[in-house]
Design a protein around this motif. Structure first.
Motif, PDB file in Angstrom:
ATOM      1  N   HIS A 273       1.059  -1.336  -0.092  1.00 52.67           N
ATOM      2  CA  HIS A 273      -0.071   0.086   0.087  1.00 52.67           C
ATOM      3  C   HIS A 273       0.873   1.299  -0.001  1.00 52.67           C
ATOM      4  O   HIS A 273       0.545   2.309  -0.776  1.00 52.67           O
ATOM      5  CB  HIS A 273      -0.947  -0.098   1.371  1.00 52.67           C
ATOM      6  CG  HIS A 273      -1.782   1.265   1.382  1.00 52.67           C
ATOM      7  ND1 HIS A 273      -2.996   1.313   0.661  1.00 52.67           N
ATOM      8  CD2 HIS A 273      -1.631   2.421   2.268  1.00 52.67           C
ATOM      9  CE1 HIS A 273      -3.400   2.605   1.089  1.00 52.67           C
ATOM     10  NE2 HIS A 273      -2.644   3.032   1.740  1.00 52.67           N
ATOM     11  N   LEU A 305      -4.586 -10.250   9.046  1.00 56.37           N
ATOM     12  CA  LEU A 305      -5.208  -9.114   8.325  1.00 56.37           C
ATOM     13  C   LEU A 305      -6.147  -8.243   9.228  1.00 56.37           C
ATOM     14  O   LEU A 305      -6.360  -7.241   8.977  1.00 56.37           O
ATOM     15  CB  LEU A 305      -6.081 -10.114   7.134  1.00 56.37           C
ATOM     16  CG  LEU A 305      -5.179 -10.644   5.909  1.00 56.37           C
ATOM     17  CD1 LEU A 305      -6.449 -11.013   4.981  1.00 56.37           C
ATOM     18  CD2 LEU A 305      -4.499  -9.671   5.295  1.00 56.37           C
ATOM     19  N   ALA A 311      -2.909  -1.074   6.491  1.00 54.49           N
ATOM     20  CA  ALA A 311      -3.624  -0.490   5.440  1.00 54.49           C
ATOM     21  C   ALA A 311      -4.558  -1.435   4.898  1.00 54.49           C
ATOM     22  O   ALA A 311      -4.891  -2.536   5.352  1.00 54.49           O
ATOM     23  CB  ALA A 311      -2.473  -0.478   4.445  1.00 54.49           C
ATOM     24  N   SER A 312      -5.358  -0.920   3.986  1.00 47.65           N
ATOM     25  CA  SER A 312      -6.422  -1.856   3.238  1.00 47.65           C
ATOM     26  C   SER A 312      -5.945  -2.686   2.123  1.00 47.65           C
ATOM     27  O   SER A 312      -5.075  -2.342   1.330  1.00 47.65           O
ATOM     28  CB  SER A 312      -7.704  -0.917   2.824  1.00 47.65           C
ATOM     29  OG  SER A 312      -8.421  -1.526   2.311  1.00 47.65           O
ATOM     30  N   ALA A 313      -6.570  -3.880   1.948  1.00 44.39           N
ATOM     31  CA  ALA A 313      -6.050  -4.772   0.770  1.00 44.39           C
ATOM     32  C   ALA A 313      -7.445  -5.180   0.222  1.00 44.39           C
ATOM     33  O   ALA A 313      -8.391  -5.224   0.930  1.00 44.39           O
ATOM     34  CB  ALA A 313      -5.324  -6.025   1.486  1.00 44.39           C
ATOM     35  N   CYS A 314      -7.369  -5.893  -0.837  1.00 42.51           N
ATOM     36  CA  CYS A 314      -8.536  -6.656  -1.275  1.00 42.51           C
ATOM     37  C   CYS A 314      -8.356  -7.986  -0.920  1.00 42.51           C
ATOM     38  O   CYS A 314      -7.522  -8.528  -1.004  1.00 42.51           O
ATOM     39  CB  CYS A 314      -8.505  -6.377  -2.899  1.00 42.51           C
ATOM     40  SG  CYS A 314      -9.783  -7.401  -3.770  1.00 42.51           S
ATOM     41  N   LEU A 338     -12.524  -8.478   9.397  1.00 39.46           N
ATOM     42  CA  LEU A 338     -11.906  -8.001   8.193  1.00 39.46           C
ATOM     43  C   LEU A 338     -12.540  -6.764   7.402  1.00 39.46           C
ATOM     44  O   LEU A 338     -11.982  -6.067   6.651  1.00 39.46           O
ATOM     45  CB  LEU A 338     -11.572  -9.129   7.488  1.00 39.46           C
ATOM     46  CG  LEU A 338     -10.923 -10.286   7.898  1.00 39.46           C
ATOM     47  CD1 LEU A 338     -10.793 -11.596   7.113  1.00 39.46           C
ATOM     48  CD2 LEU A 338      -9.494  -9.796   8.526  1.00 39.46           C
ATOM     49  N   ARG A 340     -14.201  -4.232   8.504  1.00 40.10           N
ATOM     50  CA  ARG A 340     -13.698  -2.982   8.766  1.00 40.10           C
ATOM     51  C   ARG A 340     -12.600  -2.449   8.031  1.00 40.10           C
ATOM     52  O   ARG A 340     -12.391  -1.159   8.352  1.00 40.10           O
ATOM     53  CB  ARG A 340     -13.759  -2.859  10.185  1.00 40.10           C
ATOM     54  CG  ARG A 340     -15.179  -3.044  10.970  1.00 40.10           C
ATOM     55  CD  ARG A 340     -15.168  -2.607  12.350  1.00 40.10           C
ATOM     56  NE  ARG A 340     -14.316  -3.556  13.189  1.00 40.10           N
ATOM     57  CZ  ARG A 340     -14.654  -4.604  13.695  1.00 40.10           C
ATOM     58  NH1 ARG A 340     -15.842  -5.085  13.793  1.00 40.10           N
ATOM     59  NH2 ARG A 340     -13.695  -5.370  14.489  1.00 40.10           N
ATOM     60  N   ARG A 341     -11.478  -3.311   7.810  1.00 38.00           N
ATOM     61  CA  ARG A 341     -10.324  -2.981   7.543  1.00 38.00           C
ATOM     62  C   ARG A 341     -10.066  -3.192   5.981  1.00 38.00           C
ATOM     63  O   ARG A 341      -9.317  -2.439   5.330  1.00 38.00           O
ATOM     64  CB  ARG A 341      -9.064  -3.623   8.305  1.00 38.00           C
ATOM     65  CG  ARG A 341      -9.124  -3.261   9.580  1.00 38.00           C
ATOM     66  CD  ARG A 341      -8.109  -4.190  10.521  1.00 38.00           C
ATOM     67  NE  ARG A 341      -7.728  -3.779  11.691  1.00 38.00           N
ATOM     68  CZ  ARG A 341      -6.853  -3.382  12.118  1.00 38.00           C
ATOM     69  NH1 ARG A 341      -5.739  -3.083  11.278  1.00 38.00           N
ATOM     70  NH2 ARG A 341      -6.555  -2.981  13.263  1.00 38.00           N
ATOM     71  N   HIS A 342     -10.763  -4.086   5.363  1.00 40.26           N
ATOM     72  CA  HIS A 342     -10.517  -4.377   3.979  1.00 40.26           C
ATOM     73  C   HIS A 342     -11.721  -4.366   3.013  1.00 40.26           C
ATOM     74  O   HIS A 342     -12.757  -4.124   3.496  1.00 40.26           O
ATOM     75  CB  HIS A 342      -9.625  -5.588   4.183  1.00 40.26           C
ATOM     76  CG  HIS A 342      -8.548  -5.837   4.779  1.00 40.26           C
ATOM     77  ND1 HIS A 342      -7.159  -5.399   4.716  1.00 40.26           N
ATOM     78  CD2 HIS A 342      -8.429  -6.461   6.249  1.00 40.26           C
ATOM     79  CE1 HIS A 342      -6.530  -5.599   5.734  1.00 40.26           C
ATOM     80  NE2 HIS A 342      -7.073  -6.220   6.363  1.00 40.26           N
ATOM     81  N   ARG A 343     -11.406  -4.584   1.628  1.00 36.79           N
ATOM     82  CA  ARG A 343     -12.357  -4.478   0.811  1.00 36.79           C
ATOM     83  C   ARG A 343     -12.621  -6.001   0.460  1.00 36.79           C
ATOM     84  O   ARG A 343     -11.692  -6.806  -0.170  1.00 36.79           O
ATOM     85  CB  ARG A 343     -11.988  -3.787  -0.422  1.00 36.79           C
ATOM     86  CG  ARG A 343     -11.770  -2.512  -0.159  1.00 36.79           C
ATOM     87  CD  ARG A 343     -11.201  -1.773  -1.407  1.00 36.79           C
ATOM     88  NE  ARG A 343     -10.180  -2.234  -2.118  1.00 36.79           N
ATOM     89  CZ  ARG A 343      -8.854  -1.995  -1.711  1.00 36.79           C
ATOM     90  NH1 ARG A 343      -8.370  -1.471  -0.584  1.00 36.79           N
ATOM     91  NH2 ARG A 343      -7.973  -2.682  -2.334  1.00 36.79           N
TER      92      ARG A 343
END
Length: 402
Positions: A273, A305, A311-314, A338, A340-343
């Motif tokens: 990221h 994760l 940071a955000s991940a897919c 998950l 709340r933090r990621h896509r």
């Protein structure tokens, strides 16, 4: 801390080493009459032959470990029919004189000045991609990014070949040009790249643009000091279109919340990221693993994760066909936080027969914890689902925004 040392005699060599930087496999006979396999790092010694007496580090085998559970040759002691092999200094020569040091200094290509396995008896100098003597030094003296490159991040080494197989299948289906795929090996598992049979096979097939080893891992086409420069090297030195990052063979776990080496997957999300890449996390999912912490969504993935990633991940997740498994996975994902933090992307995984055909093209077994896709379909479905997402990002030319 302890190390268990044992002496042995080489009885046979197995195959031929690929290069002077690979590992030589030998069979040895130990003092108790036991025969076993051992690995010899050719970067620190000449090839062994039958009759050589060797000093082995047998610690992991004696502890019954899976990770690192093989004998390693530490030194050659001599031969059964010869005196101990020692380099000789001619009579009348003072090894401390500059002229003598020049004569005794090894010849060959410049290996660089960055030490890996620092402050151990096996420390070795490598030509790190960032250092001033590297032809690529100027690249790292400038501000560089990953320019949106998709990066598949995994916890287990077995994820590497499965992901590459499915990427190749998607390329074949699309009739598109084959992307350059780089492997970035962390130092969370095996340190010598040569230990990896999967990397060796992927190279034989021509499916990798190259490999980068960073930290104290070594033996890649490119050496790097840390995860940030390793990722940049994959992009700008190996000219990769897509990278797969995970540790080498072996993983450390302790049964505690944070005491496992795979937690680095969360840290890698942040690095990708920060560098302007598109992190795509491969979730570790299994309904065949007998251990409760790895049933469904692995607790390792949930912690890496859900807590370690800053940071955000897919995070692609497979829509599993079995109703009970799908329900458990959704509940575990909900509890992990998950979303709340990621896509999160819930997607239909490829049909099992399609996935099996893609893995079969590899020509070697791909297993996780000894299980093939037939034994643990959810594990492989999750990897292929993530690889599919990374490939779409590559085709679309940018990071996922959904």
């Amino acid at each position: 801390m302890r190390i268990q040392w044992e002496t042995a005699v080489v009885t046979e060599t197995v195959g031929e080493p690929l290069s002077s930087h690979s590992l030589q496999e030998v069979r040895v006979r130990l003092g108790n009459g036991e025969t076993a396999a051992a690995l010899h790092d050719l970067a620190v010694g000449t090839p062994l032959r039958p009759g050589d007496e060797v000093l082995l580090n047998t610690t992991a085998v004696r502890l019954g470990l899976g990770t690192g559970g093989v004998h390693f040759v530490h030194a050659k002691l001599g031969r059964l029919d010869e005196s101990v092999d020692r380099p000789e200094v001619p009579v009348g020569i003072n090894p401390q004189e500059p002229e003598t040091q020049d004569r005794l200094r090894p010849t060959g290509p410049q290996e660089g000045h960055i030490m890996k396995l620092r402050y151990t008896s096996l420390q070795r100098a490598v030509l790190s991609v960032e250092e001033p003597s590297s032809p690529h030094h100027a690249l790292f003296a400038e501000s560089r990014t990953l320019s949106g490159m998709p990066v598949l991040i995994g916890e287990l080494h077995s994820m590497l070949p499965a992901a590459v197989c499915w990427l190749r299948e998607l390329v074949r289906e699309a009739g598109a040009s084959v992307p350059r795929i780089a492997y970035v090996m962390t130092d969370g598992g095996a340190l010598p790249l040569a230990v990896s049979g999967h990397v060796r096979r992927l190279r034989e097939l021509g499916w990798l643009a190259g490999a980068v080893t960073y930290g104290h891992a070594y033996g890649g086409d490119v050496e790097a000091v840390n995860k940030y420069t390793a990722l940049l090297a994959a992009r700008h030195v190996l000219e990769a279109d897509l990278a797969v990052v995970c540790m080498g063979p072996g993983i450390v776990g302790t049964g505690t919340s944070y005491g496992f080496s795979g937690i680095e997957a969360g840290e890698l999300v942040g690095a990708v990221h920060t560098l302007g890449g598109a992190p795509v996390a491969m979730a570790r999912i299994s309904f065949a693993d007998p251990r409760p912490q790895h049933r469904g969504l692995s607790r390792h993935t949930a912690v890496a994760l859900g807590q370690a990633a800053l940071a955000s991940a897919c995070v692609p997740l497979p829509l599993l066909p079995a109703e009970a498994e799908a329900a458990l996975l959704r509940e575990q994902v909900r509890r992990s936080g998950l979303a709340r933090r990621h896509r999160l992307r819930w997607e239909t995984p490829p049909p099992l027969e399609h996935m099996a055909a893609a893995l079969e093209a590899y020509g070697r077994p791909i297993t996780t914890m000894g299980r093939a896709w037939q034994d643990d379909p959810a594990f492989f479905s999750a990897i292929c689902t993530a690889a599919g997402t990374a490939y779409r990002l590559l085709r679309n030319g940018g990071p996922d925004k959904s």
